[in-house]
Design a protein around this motif. Structure first.
Motif, mmCIF file in Angstrom:
data_model
loop_
_atom_site.group_PDB
_atom_site.id
_atom_site.type_symbol
_atom_site.label_atom_id
_atom_site.label_comp_id
_atom_site.label_asym_id
_atom_site.label_seq_id
_atom_site.Cartn_x
_atom_site.Cartn_y
_atom_site.Cartn_z
ATOM 1 N N GLU A 1 -6.769 5.282 4.684
ATOM 2 C CA GLU A 1 -7.883 4.616 4.016
ATOM 3 C C GLU A 1 -9.033 4.351 4.992
ATOM 4 N N GLN B 1 -2.877 2.581 5.146
ATOM 5 C CA GLN B 1 -4.071 1.892 5.634
ATOM 6 C C GLN B 1 -4.839 2.788 6.601
ATOM 7 N N MET C 1 0.841 -1.176 0.000
ATOM 8 C CA MET C 1 0.000 0.000 0.000
ATOM 9 C C MET C 1 0.887 1.240 0.000
ATOM 10 N N CYS D 1 1.415 0.920 12.690
ATOM 11 C CA CYS D 1 0.440 0.710 11.618
ATOM 12 C C CYS D 1 0.935 1.346 10.315
ATOM 13 N N ASP D 2 0.451 0.812 9.227
ATOM 14 C CA ASP D 2 0.760 1.359 7.912
ATOM 15 C C ASP D 2 -0.009 2.669 7.719
#
Length: 79
Positions: free
Chosen positions: A61, A58, A1, A54-55
């Motif tokens: 999103e 993401q 991502m 965390c990414d």
């Protein structure tokens, strides 16, 4: 991502359903204050998530999906 580049947020000109600008200063003030509170909370959530590993893409999103899931409880209300 991939992580999207952050862009500067600007307070919008608030519009009525017919497209005319909202003119009540008190309503505009409340809308702007609410938006700033939401922005601060979302910023805090983004920073917390990144610090916890965390990414970022993401997280962004999920925040966008959260906004997309909001429901208008007044949809059937007559103007």
């Amino acid at each position: 991502m991939s992580t999207p580049a952050a862009k500067k947020f600007e307070i919008p000109v608030w519009l009525q359903p017919d497209g005319a600008p909202l003119s009540c200063r008190e309503k505009i003030k409340v809308l702007n204050e609410n938006l700033e509170e939401i922005r601060e909370m979302a910023q805090d959530a983004l920073e917390d998530g990144i610090l916890m590993g965390c990414d970022e893409g993401q997280l962004r999103e999920v925040l966008a999906d959260l906004v997309g899931s909001l429901q208008n409880p007044y949809r059937d209300r007559k103007s």
